[in-house]
Design an enzyme around this catalytic site. Structure first.
Site, PDB file in Angstrom:
ATOM      1  N   ASP A   1      -1.019   4.800  -6.603  1.00  0.00           N
ATOM      2  CA  ASP A   1       0.394   4.594  -6.246  1.00  0.00           C
ATOM      3  C   ASP A   1       1.295   5.673  -6.820  1.00  0.00           C
ATOM      4  OD1 ASP A   1      -0.932   1.831  -6.027  1.00  0.00           O
ATOM      5  OD2 ASP A   1       0.980   1.628  -4.969  1.00  0.00           O
TER       6      ASP A   1
ATOM      7  N   GLN B   1      -5.453  -8.877  -2.577  1.00  0.00           N
ATOM      8  CA  GLN B   1      -5.482  -7.862  -1.513  1.00  0.00           C
ATOM      9  C   GLN B   1      -6.917  -7.438  -1.184  1.00  0.00           C
ATOM     10  OE1 GLN B   1      -3.388  -7.862  -4.084  1.00  0.00           O
ATOM     11  NE2 GLN B   1      -1.510  -6.721  -3.702  1.00  0.00           N
TER      12      GLN B   1
ATOM     13  N   ASN C   1      -2.487   2.650 -10.320  1.00  0.00           N
ATOM     14  CA  ASN C   1      -3.000   1.932  -9.148  1.00  0.00           C
ATOM     15  C   ASN C   1      -2.989   0.433  -9.470  1.00  0.00           C
ATOM     16  OD1 ASN C   1      -4.177   1.934  -6.470  1.00  0.00           O
ATOM     17  ND2 ASN C   1      -6.090   1.322  -7.423  1.00  0.00           N
ATOM     18  N   LYS C   2      -3.351  -0.365  -8.497  1.00  0.00           N
ATOM     19  CA  LYS C   2      -3.347  -1.827  -8.662  1.00  0.00           C
ATOM     20  C   LYS C   2      -3.985  -2.220  -9.990  1.00  0.00           C
ATOM     21  CE  LYS C   2      -1.917  -4.356  -6.613  1.00  0.00           C
ATOM     22  NZ  LYS C   2      -0.544  -4.827  -6.922  1.00  0.00           N
TER      23      LYS C   2
ATOM     24  N   GLY D   1       0.882  -1.164   0.000  1.00  0.00           N
ATOM     25  CA  GLY D   1       0.000   0.000   0.000  1.00  0.00           C
ATOM     26  C   GLY D   1       0.922   1.217   0.000  1.00  0.00           C
ATOM     27  N   ALA D   2       0.703   2.115  -0.960  1.00  0.00           N
ATOM     28  CA  ALA D   2       1.675   3.193  -1.182  1.00  0.00           C
ATOM     29  C   ALA D   2       2.037   3.998   0.077  1.00  0.00           C
ATOM     30  CB  ALA D   2       1.156   4.103  -2.304  1.00  0.00           C
TER      31      ALA D   2
HETATM   32  O1  MRU Z   1       0.698  -4.042  -4.589  1.00  0.00           O
HETATM   33  P1  MRU Z   1       0.047  -3.302  -3.462  1.00  0.00           P
HETATM   34  O2  MRU Z   1      -0.762  -4.165  -2.575  1.00  0.00           O
HETATM   35  O3  MRU Z   1       1.048  -2.438  -2.706  1.00  0.00           O
HETATM   36  O4  MRU Z   1      -0.930  -2.291  -4.207  1.00  0.00           O
HETATM   37  C1  MRU Z   1      -1.652  -1.385  -3.441  1.00  0.00           C
HETATM   38  C2  MRU Z   1      -2.517  -0.517  -4.231  1.00  0.00           C
HETATM   39  O5  MRU Z   1      -2.509  -0.529  -5.445  1.00  0.00           O
HETATM   40  C3  MRU Z   1      -3.333   0.473  -3.490  1.00  0.00           C
HETATM   41  O6  MRU Z   1      -4.540   0.705  -4.160  1.00  0.00           O
HETATM   42  C4  MRU Z   1      -2.557   1.776  -3.435  1.00  0.00           C
HETATM   43  O7  MRU Z   1      -1.274   1.571  -2.921  1.00  0.00           O
HETATM   44  C5  MRU Z   1      -3.253   2.802  -2.652  1.00  0.00           C
HETATM   45  S1  MRU Z   1      -3.079   2.484  -0.909  1.00  0.00           S
HETATM   46  C6  MRU Z   1      -3.855   3.602   0.023  1.00  0.00           C
END
Ligand code: MRU
Length: 351
Positions: free
Chosen positions: A240, A199, A250-251, A49-50
């Site tokens: 991200d 996730q 984003n994801k 999570g960023a």
């Molecule tokens: O690969 P991850 O689990 O780090 O990906 C996380 C995401 O894409 C979240 O949507 C993003 O980091 C926003 S977190 C508030």
């Protein structure tokens, strides 16, 4: 907000991380005394999570300085070792800009600090970054929920995990969802399971259930049909890295959601703090998309669901084009198109 689950804690010179790869089956903590352990935890998504990655990296820099100090390094040697630690951490995950943002902030603060006080000052800075993330999440939640004033029985769809596990606070997109629930405006949250690493199912599922938020888990390929059948009022997701024109990484799966929203005339919101903006890049074309281990796609929790030697393409993120984003919810308010202008003004407001 139930804080039963938290992503990280600084305890007397040690960074404690909840190992998110084990959720929801096990609650296991990793105690990191070495910055390299934090780098590994970031790489294998034990902390992810960023915003949470950014805070973890800030503390990892404190661990690096502890080591450098214990080794008795001085002057140039000391600076070089500190910078090397920063570069190693940044390499752990390339897409979330919060990671390099936090490392750069620590490196900048380190410059010119007397050796005797550096450790204390940088520990305080890492703690300030953590506290800042908490208050930023709260402000995002308020501004995001205000978008829906006067509306109730809201059906919101979200993707991946953007809650307490992804931040040091209540989350970004999840924070908005939580605030709507607190205000009694929420009917139901539809959570994409978020393949390949789930996730959405494992982490957002746990956070929704722990907080008593009415929810339904869906597989990623159900999103379009759910939008149509369940009359989704809005899609709210995190980010991200956001470019100066509003393109938002984003994801993986977020790009498809933005297109589905446009087709169904559903507002598509990104919720993110200032540390997720990369003002130095003009568009999403410049965002490096992390590609991860093919086994993540061939397997689910250690079981092969595809031929073991099948070639795989595994981008961890994608980029939603700014033209499909209804608004970007920040701690300072909701940015609206034209994003190049709105983001410039937002950048100025941070200075
Ligand atoms: O690969 P991850 O689990 O780090 O990906 C996380 C995401 O894409 C979240 O949507 C993003 O980091 C926003 S977190 C508030």
């Amino acid at each position: 907000m139930s804080k039963a689950l938290w992503s990280l804690a600084w305890e007397k010179g040690t960074l404690v991380l909840l190992d998110q790869t084990k959720l929801p089956d096990e609650i296991t903590y990793i105690r990191c005394k070495d910055y390299r352990e934090v780098g590994k935890a970031i790489y294998r998504l034990a902390v992810r999570g960023a915003p949470a990655i950014g805070v973890a990296a800030a503390y990892a820099m404190v661990l690096a300085l502890q080591e450098i100090t214990a080794k008795g390094l001085h002057g140039e040697e000391r600076s070089a070792a500190f910078q090397k630690a920063g570069s190693e951490l940044i390499d752990a995950r390339p897409t979330a800009v919060n990671l390099s943002w936090a490392v750069s902030r620590m490196l900048k603060a380190f410059e010119g600090l007397p050796e005797e006080t550096a450790l204390e000052k940088l520990t305080s800075l890492a703690q300030a970054i953590e506290e800042e993330d908490k208050s930023t999440c709260d402000a995002i939640a308020d501004h995001g929920a205000d978008l829906f004033k006067g509306k109730d029985h809201l059906r919101i769809l979200t993707h991946c995990n953007t809650g307490a596990l992804a931040t040091a606070g209540i989350g970004t997109a999840f924070g908005v969802i939580y605030r709507l629930h607190e205000r009694g405006q929420l009917e139901r949250v539809y959570a994409d399971e978020t393949r390949p690493l789930l996730q959405g199912a494992r982490l957002t599922g746990t956070e929704l259930m722990q907080n008593g938020i009415p929810c339904s888990l869906i597989t990623d390929n159900m999103a379009g049909w759910v939008m149509k059948e369940k009359k989704i009022d809005a899609v709210i997701v995190g980010a991200d890295r956001i470019a100066a024109n509003g393109d938002a990484a984003n994801k993986v799966g977020t790009y498809s959601l933005s297109i589905l929203c446009a087709f169904h005339h559903i507002p598509f919101y990104i919720a993110a703090p200032f540390s997720t903006f990369d003002f130095s890049i003009s568009s999403g074309e410049e965002i490096r998309i992390e590609e991860r281990n093919p086994e993540e796609v061939r397997q689910i929790k250690g079981f092969y669901t595809a031929p073991k030697d099948m070639p795989v393409f595994n981008p961890a993120f994608d980029v939603a084009p700014h033209s499909l984003i209804t608004g970007i919810i920040t701690e300072k308010g909701v940015l609206k198109p034209p994003y190049d202008v709105a983001i410039k003004n937002y950048e100025r407001s941070l200075q």
